[in-house]
Design a protein around this motif. Sequence first.
Motif, PDB file in Angstrom:
ATOM      1  N   LEU A  71      53.186  54.094  29.799  1.00 45.30           N
ATOM      2  CA  LEU A  71      52.787  55.345  29.145  1.00 45.30           C
ATOM      3  C   LEU A  71      53.589  55.571  27.878  1.00 45.30           C
ATOM      4  O   LEU A  71      53.042  55.972  26.839  1.00 45.30           O
ATOM      5  CB  LEU A  71      52.983  56.510  30.117  1.00 45.30           C
ATOM      6  CG  LEU A  71      52.714  57.913  29.561  1.00 45.30           C
ATOM      7  CD1 LEU A  71      51.287  58.038  29.058  1.00 45.30           C
ATOM      8  CD2 LEU A  71      52.999  58.965  30.631  1.00 45.30           C
ATOM      9  N   PHE A  72      54.888  55.307  27.944  1.00 47.11           N
ATOM     10  CA  PHE A  72      55.743  55.458  26.764  1.00 47.11           C
ATOM     11  C   PHE A  72      55.267  54.543  25.636  1.00 47.11           C
ATOM     12  O   PHE A  72      55.198  54.948  24.469  1.00 47.11           O
ATOM     13  CB  PHE A  72      57.186  55.137  27.140  1.00 47.11           C
ATOM     14  CG  PHE A  72      58.157  55.264  26.006  1.00 47.11           C
ATOM     15  CD1 PHE A  72      58.272  56.443  25.291  1.00 47.11           C
ATOM     16  CD2 PHE A  72      58.970  54.197  25.658  1.00 47.11           C
ATOM     17  CE1 PHE A  72      59.172  56.566  24.244  1.00 47.11           C
ATOM     18  CE2 PHE A  72      59.875  54.308  24.616  1.00 47.11           C
ATOM     19  CZ  PHE A  72      59.969  55.493  23.907  1.00 47.11           C
ATOM     20  N   GLY A  73      54.942  53.309  25.967  1.00 45.65           N
ATOM     21  CA  GLY A  73      54.454  52.382  24.954  1.00 45.65           C
ATOM     22  C   GLY A  73      53.139  52.837  24.339  1.00 45.65           C
ATOM     23  O   GLY A  73      52.952  52.752  23.114  1.00 45.65           O
ATOM     24  N   MET A  74      52.229  53.341  25.168  1.00 45.94           N
ATOM     25  CA  MET A  74      50.937  53.815  24.650  1.00 45.94           C
ATOM     26  C   MET A  74      51.112  55.015  23.731  1.00 45.94           C
ATOM     27  O   MET A  74      50.469  55.114  22.674  1.00 45.94           O
ATOM     28  CB  MET A  74      50.006  54.164  25.818  1.00 45.94           C
ATOM     29  CG  MET A  74      49.505  52.967  26.597  1.00 45.94           C
ATOM     30  SD  MET A  74      48.244  53.394  27.836  1.00 45.94           S
ATOM     31  CE  MET A  74      49.234  54.311  29.016  1.00 45.94           C
ATOM     32  N   LEU A  75      51.992  55.933  24.127  1.00 41.96           N
ATOM     33  CA  LEU A  75      52.224  57.120  23.303  1.00 41.96           C
ATOM     34  C   LEU A  75      52.856  56.744  21.963  1.00 41.96           C
ATOM     35  O   LEU A  75      52.456  57.262  20.908  1.00 41.96           O
ATOM     36  CB  LEU A  75      53.121  58.101  24.052  1.00 41.96           C
ATOM     37  CG  LEU A  75      52.508  58.789  25.273  1.00 41.96           C
ATOM     38  CD1 LEU A  75      53.570  59.561  26.041  1.00 41.96           C
ATOM     39  CD2 LEU A  75      51.378  59.726  24.868  1.00 41.96           C
ATOM     40  N   THR A 107      65.632  57.081  33.765  1.00 41.85           N
ATOM     41  CA  THR A 107      65.437  58.462  33.324  1.00 41.85           C
ATOM     42  C   THR A 107      65.187  58.580  31.821  1.00 41.85           C
ATOM     43  O   THR A 107      64.365  59.403  31.391  1.00 41.85           O
ATOM     44  CB  THR A 107      66.647  59.321  33.725  1.00 41.85           C
ATOM     45  OG1 THR A 107      66.776  59.315  35.149  1.00 41.85           O
ATOM     46  CG2 THR A 107      66.478  60.759  33.252  1.00 41.85           C
ATOM     47  N   PRO A 108      65.862  57.778  30.964  1.00 42.42           N
ATOM     48  CA  PRO A 108      65.582  57.882  29.521  1.00 42.42           C
ATOM     49  C   PRO A 108      64.113  57.701  29.168  1.00 42.42           C
ATOM     50  O   PRO A 108      63.615  58.373  28.256  1.00 42.42           O
ATOM     51  CB  PRO A 108      66.444  56.769  28.921  1.00 42.42           C
ATOM     52  CG  PRO A 108      67.590  56.638  29.870  1.00 42.42           C
ATOM     53  CD  PRO A 108      66.994  56.878  31.223  1.00 42.42           C
ATOM     54  N   PHE A 109      63.415  56.814  29.872  1.00 39.38           N
ATOM     55  CA  PHE A 109      61.990  56.633  29.597  1.00 39.38           C
ATOM     56  C   PHE A 109      61.200  57.889  29.943  1.00 39.38           C
ATOM     57  O   PHE A 109      60.283  58.281  29.220  1.00 39.38           O
ATOM     58  CB  PHE A 109      61.443  55.444  30.392  1.00 39.38           C
ATOM     59  CG  PHE A 109      61.750  54.113  29.779  1.00 39.38           C
ATOM     60  CD1 PHE A 109      61.017  53.647  28.703  1.00 39.38           C
ATOM     61  CD2 PHE A 109      62.785  53.347  30.266  1.00 39.38           C
ATOM     62  CE1 PHE A 109      61.305  52.421  28.129  1.00 39.38           C
ATOM     63  CE2 PHE A 109      63.085  52.124  29.700  1.00 39.38           C
ATOM     64  CZ  PHE A 109      62.346  51.650  28.622  1.00 39.38           C
ATOM     65  N   GLN A 110      61.568  58.530  31.047  1.00 42.53           N
ATOM     66  CA  GLN A 110      60.882  59.755  31.439  1.00 42.53           C
ATOM     67  C   GLN A 110      61.093  60.850  30.410  1.00 42.53           C
ATOM     68  O   GLN A 110      60.155  61.561  30.040  1.00 42.53           O
ATOM     69  CB  GLN A 110      61.379  60.212  32.812  1.00 42.53           C
ATOM     70  CG  GLN A 110      60.662  61.444  33.343  1.00 42.53           C
ATOM     71  CD  GLN A 110      61.119  61.814  34.739  1.00 42.53           C
ATOM     72  OE1 GLN A 110      61.959  61.135  35.319  1.00 42.53           O
ATOM     73  NE2 GLN A 110      60.575  62.893  35.277  1.00 42.53           N
ATOM     74  N   LEU A 111      62.326  60.986  29.907  1.00 48.31           N
ATOM     75  CA  LEU A 111      62.602  61.989  28.887  1.00 48.31           C
ATOM     76  C   LEU A 111      61.872  61.667  27.589  1.00 48.31           C
ATOM     77  O   LEU A 111      61.347  62.567  26.918  1.00 48.31           O
ATOM     78  CB  LEU A 111      64.111  62.077  28.641  1.00 48.31           C
ATOM     79  CG  LEU A 111      64.967  62.521  29.832  1.00 48.31           C
ATOM     80  CD1 LEU A 111      66.452  62.467  29.480  1.00 48.31           C
ATOM     81  CD2 LEU A 111      64.578  63.937  30.263  1.00 48.31           C
ATOM     82  N   ALA A 112      61.821  60.394  27.233  1.00 52.94           N
ATOM     83  CA  ALA A 112      61.115  59.997  26.008  1.00 52.94           C
ATOM     84  C   ALA A 112      59.623  60.285  26.123  1.00 52.94           C
ATOM     85  O   ALA A 112      58.973  60.701  25.149  1.00 52.94           O
ATOM     86  CB  ALA A 112      61.356  58.520  25.735  1.00 52.94           C
ATOM     87  N   VAL A 113      59.075  60.067  27.303  1.00 50.50           N
ATOM     88  CA  VAL A 113      57.648  60.367  27.516  1.00 50.50           C
ATOM     89  C   VAL A 113      57.388  61.858  27.340  1.00 50.50           C
ATOM     90  O   VAL A 113      56.390  62.268  26.727  1.00 50.50           O
ATOM     91  CB  VAL A 113      57.219  59.899  28.926  1.00 50.50           C
ATOM     92  CG1 VAL A 113      55.870  60.511  29.303  1.00 50.50           C
ATOM     93  CG2 VAL A 113      57.126  58.388  28.965  1.00 50.50           C
ATOM     94  N   MET A 114      58.277  62.701  27.853  1.00 52.89           N
ATOM     95  CA  MET A 114      58.117  64.145  27.713  1.00 52.89           C
ATOM     96  C   MET A 114      58.133  64.561  26.242  1.00 52.89           C
ATOM     97  O   MET A 114      57.318  65.383  25.808  1.00 52.89           O
ATOM     98  CB  MET A 114      59.229  64.874  28.477  1.00 52.89           C
ATOM     99  CG  MET A 114      59.163  64.693  29.977  1.00 52.89           C
ATOM    100  SD  MET A 114      60.638  65.313  30.834  1.00 52.89           S
ATOM    101  CE  MET A 114      60.596  67.034  30.349  1.00 52.89           C
ATOM    102  N   VAL A 115      59.044  63.965  25.454  1.00 52.31           N
ATOM    103  CA  VAL A 115      59.117  64.296  24.040  1.00 52.31           C
ATOM    104  C   VAL A 115      57.855  63.835  23.316  1.00 52.31           C
ATOM    105  O   VAL A 115      57.295  64.558  22.480  1.00 52.31           O
ATOM    106  CB  VAL A 115      60.365  63.649  23.404  1.00 52.31           C
ATOM    107  CG1 VAL A 115      60.369  63.845  21.888  1.00 52.31           C
ATOM    108  CG2 VAL A 115      61.629  64.242  24.006  1.00 52.31           C
ATOM    109  N   ALA A 116      57.395  62.631  23.630  1.00 48.09           N
ATOM    110  CA  ALA A 116      56.190  62.100  22.981  1.00 48.09           C
ATOM    111  C   ALA A 116      54.971  62.958  23.310  1.00 48.09           C
ATOM    112  O   ALA A 116      54.146  63.252  22.432  1.00 48.09           O
ATOM    113  CB  ALA A 116      55.964  60.654  23.402  1.00 48.09           C
TER     114      ALA A 116
END
Length: 284
Positions: A73-77, A11-20
Amino acid sequence: MTYIEIRTLFTPFQLAVMVAQTSFLARKDAWTPLKMVSAAALLNCCGDFIMCSILGQGIAGAAFATICAQMALFGMLLFRLHRQGVLPSLFPATPFETLLPFVRFAGPLSLVSFMRVAAFTFINFTVASLGTTALAAHQIILSVFIFLVIAGEPLGQYAQTALPRYLPGSPDASPSAAFALIKKVLIGEAIIGIITAIIGCATISYAGSIFTSDPAVLAEMKSVVPVMLFSYLLSPISACTDDLISNLIDFETIVGGGVLQECSPQEKTLSICSLFMVWEHLPR
C-alpha cells in the motif's frame, strides 16, 4: 518472533501510509486511497490464507501478511503521489526552520494523543482487575462500539479538509460559509449518533448471544446499555468537535480540552462544550 514484535518493527511503514493517505484527503481525493486500501486488504487476506492455512505459520504469519500488505500500500501511494507531481524531494534536506510550524502544531496534538492512549490503557487495566466476566463483556462492547462509531469518521475528515478555506487568512474566508459547513457536519454527526445508538444498544441487548453464550457476560453487557446509549449519541459529535478545534489551531484549547476529556468521567459532555470554543474563534 511474536505478532506484536513483527508489527512493531514495521511501524514506520504504517505511519508513512497514514501520512500518504492524509495527503490525498487534504486534496479532497478520497477515491484513490479507497481503491488502494481495498487492493491492500485483498492482498492481506490472500497473504493470511497462504501464511496461516498453507504454510502453517500461525499468528506470526498473519503479522507478516499484514506488513507485506502495508508495504505494498505504501508503494502504491508513493507511486501515485509521484505521478501526480506532489511527492516532495528528500534532497536537499528540509531546513529546520521550515519544520518549526509543524512542530508547534503537532506537539500539542501528540500530547493529546498520548493522554488518550494512556487513558485507554488505564481503562483496560481497570476492567481486567474486575475479573474475567467484566473483561469479556468489555471486549465485546468495545468491539461493537468501535465498529459502529467509525461511521462518523468520514464527516470529521471532511470537516478537516473543507473548513480551512473559510477561516480567517484564507482567500475565500467566509464566516457564514464556515457556520453553514459546521452546522451541516454536526447535523450529520447527530444523525449518525442516533443510528449507531439504536443499532449498538439493540445488538448488546438482544443479539449478545452472537458473541458469547455465557449468561453472566450477557447480563454484564446489558447492565451498561444506558451508559452506552449516551456514548453512541455523543461520540460522533465529540470526534467532529475535536477535528474542528484542530482546524482552528488553538493549542490552549486543544491541550486543555484534551486533559479535561481524559481526566473526567463526563469526557463526552466536556467535548461537546468545546463547540462553544469553535464559535468563539469564528469571526461574526
